[in-house]
Design a protein around this motif. Sequence first.
Motif, mmCIF file in Angstrom:
data_model
loop_
_atom_site.group_PDB
_atom_site.id
_atom_site.type_symbol
_atom_site.label_atom_id
_atom_site.label_comp_id
_atom_site.label_asym_id
_atom_site.label_seq_id
_atom_site.Cartn_x
_atom_site.Cartn_y
_atom_site.Cartn_z
ATOM 1 N N THR A 228 4.470 13.268 5.227
ATOM 2 C CA THR A 228 4.476 11.967 6.213
ATOM 3 C C THR A 228 5.637 11.239 6.129
ATOM 4 O OG1 THR A 228 2.850 10.064 6.244
ATOM 5 C CG2 THR A 228 3.403 10.777 4.165
ATOM 6 N N HIS A 229 6.445 11.254 4.856
ATOM 7 C CA HIS A 229 7.721 10.610 4.870
ATOM 8 C C HIS A 229 8.810 11.157 5.920
ATOM 9 C CE1 HIS A 229 7.283 7.914 1.247
ATOM 10 N NE2 HIS A 229 6.731 9.085 0.659
ATOM 11 N N VAL A 230 8.334 12.341 6.336
ATOM 12 C CA VAL A 230 9.591 13.034 7.378
ATOM 13 C C VAL A 230 9.113 12.548 8.491
ATOM 14 C CG1 VAL A 230 10.768 14.912 8.139
ATOM 15 C CG2 VAL A 230 9.622 14.907 5.551
ATOM 16 N N TYR A 231 7.933 12.399 8.887
ATOM 17 C CA TYR A 231 7.312 12.086 10.092
ATOM 18 C C TYR A 231 7.506 10.737 10.359
ATOM 19 C CZ TYR A 231 4.994 16.826 10.820
ATOM 20 O OH TYR A 231 4.840 18.132 10.761
ATOM 21 N N ASP A 232 7.441 9.939 9.319
ATOM 22 C CA ASP A 232 7.623 8.677 9.503
ATOM 23 C C ASP A 232 9.096 8.251 9.863
ATOM 24 O OD1 ASP A 232 6.446 5.556 9.464
ATOM 25 O OD2 ASP A 232 8.460 5.701 7.940
ATOM 26 N N LEU A 233 10.118 8.897 9.185
ATOM 27 C CA LEU A 233 11.433 8.917 9.560
ATOM 28 C C LEU A 233 11.836 9.422 10.745
ATOM 29 C CD1 LEU A 233 14.462 8.201 8.272
ATOM 30 C CD2 LEU A 233 14.227 10.553 7.576
ATOM 31 N N HIS A 234 11.115 10.346 11.388
ATOM 32 C CA HIS A 234 11.474 10.778 12.692
ATOM 33 C C HIS A 234 10.885 9.519 13.705
ATOM 34 C CE1 HIS A 234 12.423 15.243 12.581
ATOM 35 N NE2 HIS A 234 12.625 14.747 11.497
ATOM 36 N N ARG A 235 9.949 8.979 13.388
ATOM 37 C CA ARG A 235 9.663 7.880 14.334
ATOM 38 C C ARG A 235 10.549 6.897 14.109
ATOM 39 N NH1 ARG A 235 5.416 5.195 12.752
ATOM 40 N NH2 ARG A 235 5.743 3.870 14.647
ATOM 41 N N ASP B 57 2.218 -0.372 11.519
ATOM 42 C CA ASP B 57 3.066 0.875 11.930
ATOM 43 C C ASP B 57 2.742 2.099 11.394
ATOM 44 O OD1 ASP B 57 5.798 1.213 13.188
ATOM 45 O OD2 ASP B 57 6.128 1.968 11.384
ATOM 46 N N ALA B 58 2.131 1.720 10.135
ATOM 47 C CA ALA B 58 1.788 2.795 9.056
ATOM 48 C C ALA B 58 0.624 3.668 9.764
ATOM 49 C CB ALA B 58 1.574 2.380 7.723
ATOM 50 N N VAL B 59 -0.071 3.049 10.324
ATOM 51 C CA VAL B 59 -1.136 3.808 10.954
ATOM 52 C C VAL B 59 -0.778 4.660 12.211
ATOM 53 C CG1 VAL B 59 -3.549 3.493 12.317
ATOM 54 C CG2 VAL B 59 -3.304 1.977 10.357
ATOM 55 N N LYS B 60 0.341 4.312 12.811
ATOM 56 C CA LYS B 60 0.733 5.247 13.740
ATOM 57 C C LYS B 60 1.387 6.403 13.077
ATOM 58 C CE LYS B 60 2.132 1.473 17.040
ATOM 59 N NZ LYS B 60 3.172 0.672 17.475
ATOM 60 N N THR B 61 1.830 6.251 11.955
ATOM 61 C CA THR B 61 2.476 7.617 11.208
ATOM 62 C C THR B 61 1.219 8.341 10.938
ATOM 63 O OG1 THR B 61 4.525 6.477 10.656
ATOM 64 C CG2 THR B 61 3.892 8.320 9.232
ATOM 65 N N LEU B 62 0.052 7.715 10.428
ATOM 66 C CA LEU B 62 -1.037 8.377 10.209
ATOM 67 C C LEU B 62 -1.444 9.352 11.320
ATOM 68 C CD1 LEU B 62 -3.323 9.258 8.017
ATOM 69 C CD2 LEU B 62 -4.396 7.152 8.836
ATOM 70 N N ASP B 63 -1.502 8.752 12.490
ATOM 71 C CA ASP B 63 -1.930 9.489 13.597
ATOM 72 C C ASP B 63 -1.178 10.533 14.093
ATOM 73 O OD1 ASP B 63 -2.981 9.741 16.059
ATOM 74 O OD2 ASP B 63 -2.487 8.271 17.058
ATOM 75 N N LEU B 64 0.074 10.400 14.023
ATOM 76 C CA LEU B 64 1.050 11.510 14.170
ATOM 77 C C LEU B 64 1.054 12.727 13.036
ATOM 78 C CD1 LEU B 64 3.550 12.662 15.575
ATOM 79 C CD2 LEU B 64 4.988 11.431 14.208
ATOM 80 N N THR B 65 0.767 12.451 12.061
ATOM 81 C CA THR B 65 0.545 13.398 11.029
ATOM 82 C C THR B 65 -0.666 14.221 11.231
ATOM 83 O OG1 THR B 65 -0.378 11.953 9.015
ATOM 84 C CG2 THR B 65 2.112 12.164 9.014
ATOM 85 N N LEU B 66 -1.838 13.274 11.357
ATOM 86 C CA LEU B 66 -2.988 14.246 11.609
ATOM 87 C C LEU B 66 -3.012 14.828 12.870
ATOM 88 C CD1 LEU B 66 -5.633 11.284 11.107
ATOM 89 C CD2 LEU B 66 -5.216 13.124 9.426
ATOM 90 N N VAL C 7 0.885 -1.395 0.002
ATOM 91 C CA VAL C 7 0.078 -0.103 -0.018
ATOM 92 C C VAL C 7 0.923 1.283 -0.038
ATOM 93 C CG1 VAL C 7 -1.883 1.280 1.065
ATOM 94 C CG2 VAL C 7 -1.660 -1.450 1.262
ATOM 95 N N GLU C 8 0.616 2.239 -0.852
ATOM 96 C CA GLU C 8 1.288 3.411 -0.773
ATOM 97 C C GLU C 8 0.686 4.351 0.375
ATOM 98 O OE1 GLU C 8 3.910 4.910 -1.537
ATOM 99 O OE2 GLU C 8 4.562 3.383 -2.966
ATOM 100 N N LYS C 9 1.680 4.960 0.865
ATOM 101 C CA LYS C 9 1.284 6.137 1.864
ATOM 102 C C LYS C 9 0.363 7.075 1.405
ATOM 103 C CE LYS C 9 3.675 9.084 0.112
ATOM 104 N NZ LYS C 9 2.985 10.200 -0.477
ATOM 105 N N PRO C 10 -0.357 7.772 2.069
ATOM 106 C CA PRO C 10 -0.669 7.518 3.746
ATOM 107 C C PRO C 10 -1.872 6.321 3.189
ATOM 108 C CG PRO C 10 -1.980 9.537 3.012
ATOM 109 C CD PRO C 10 -1.059 9.134 1.818
#
Length: 340
Positions: free
Chosen positions: A185-192, A316-325, A104-107
Amino acid sequence: MTLSIGFIGAGGIASVHLETLDNAIDGGLKNHNGDTIDVELAAIADVNKNRAQEAATSQNATAYTDGVELLRSESIDAVVVTVPPFAHGDYERIAAKHDIDVFVEKPVDLSLDTARETARRIKESNILAQVGYVCRYGHITERAIELLDGRQIGHIDSTYWAPIPETPWWQEQRHSGGQIVEQSTHVYDLHRYLAGEVTDVVGSGTDQLLVDEIDFQDATSVTLDHESGVVSHISSTCTSPTFRFEVRIAAEDAYLELDYSDHSLSGTVDGEVVQFETDDNWYAREFESFIRAVAERDSTWAKTSKHVDVRSDFEDAVKTLDLTLSAREAAESFEPTLRE
């Protein structure tokens, strides 16, 4: 046995993954034992009929205009979902229902509740689900992790500046989620990935200060507090005429600069100068990892399998979605303290 793959979405990033798949079909991909993986493109769906047919023709695949029809009609092992953010959900859930592994491509969605429900169904089905957070497969990311191993990170500061994409749906937050959710979202995911989970988010932003083609903030500045004690910051804008994606890391006896535009890393570690450059095809490495994982797992597959190099699964990707929202909300609602 031939590994059969379908695509839902034939534009944008799909063309990059299709090129990787073409190379694999031509015998360019081997498993961990050195054997060539036998793989095929079975079908491809896109709402644009001509685009679907054009993408399908080179591999003699079946073209569809409806991704749901593809999933219900084709006997495939895996499906690649590269649709706009607002179109996620049904495809992933139907894939899980039919025991079809999914890339699946992000987000993964625009609704956190919907994404969590999809994650639940994927987990219950035990299919393999990988999400396209490509920074995790970058050579400079891997090199930074090696250099920082055993060192306390103190601060990460990242810049993601880009022009506005011409795609009409991207310019509407109800379709794209806005820049933070769709691009940064790529950057927020990288920080996580580098600093761990986030406990607090503070931000601010500008509302169409430089452009009016969009209906969301055109620049944001967000600070994150991580459970690990790290504080990090992300600067995003979609008003830049040129693309910049840079990450600066201050750690114990180390300073690193990662440039994801030219895939280079520089800095100092223990007083020694560090310089690392690579011609990195990170998208190919990411998608090849998915193909290998699908090809090599069997009915007893588990996430602990040494053959599975899935660095971002759906949960794990859902956690990044949560962070970006959360970051988007913080940037939109921030009320500064005025000083005299």
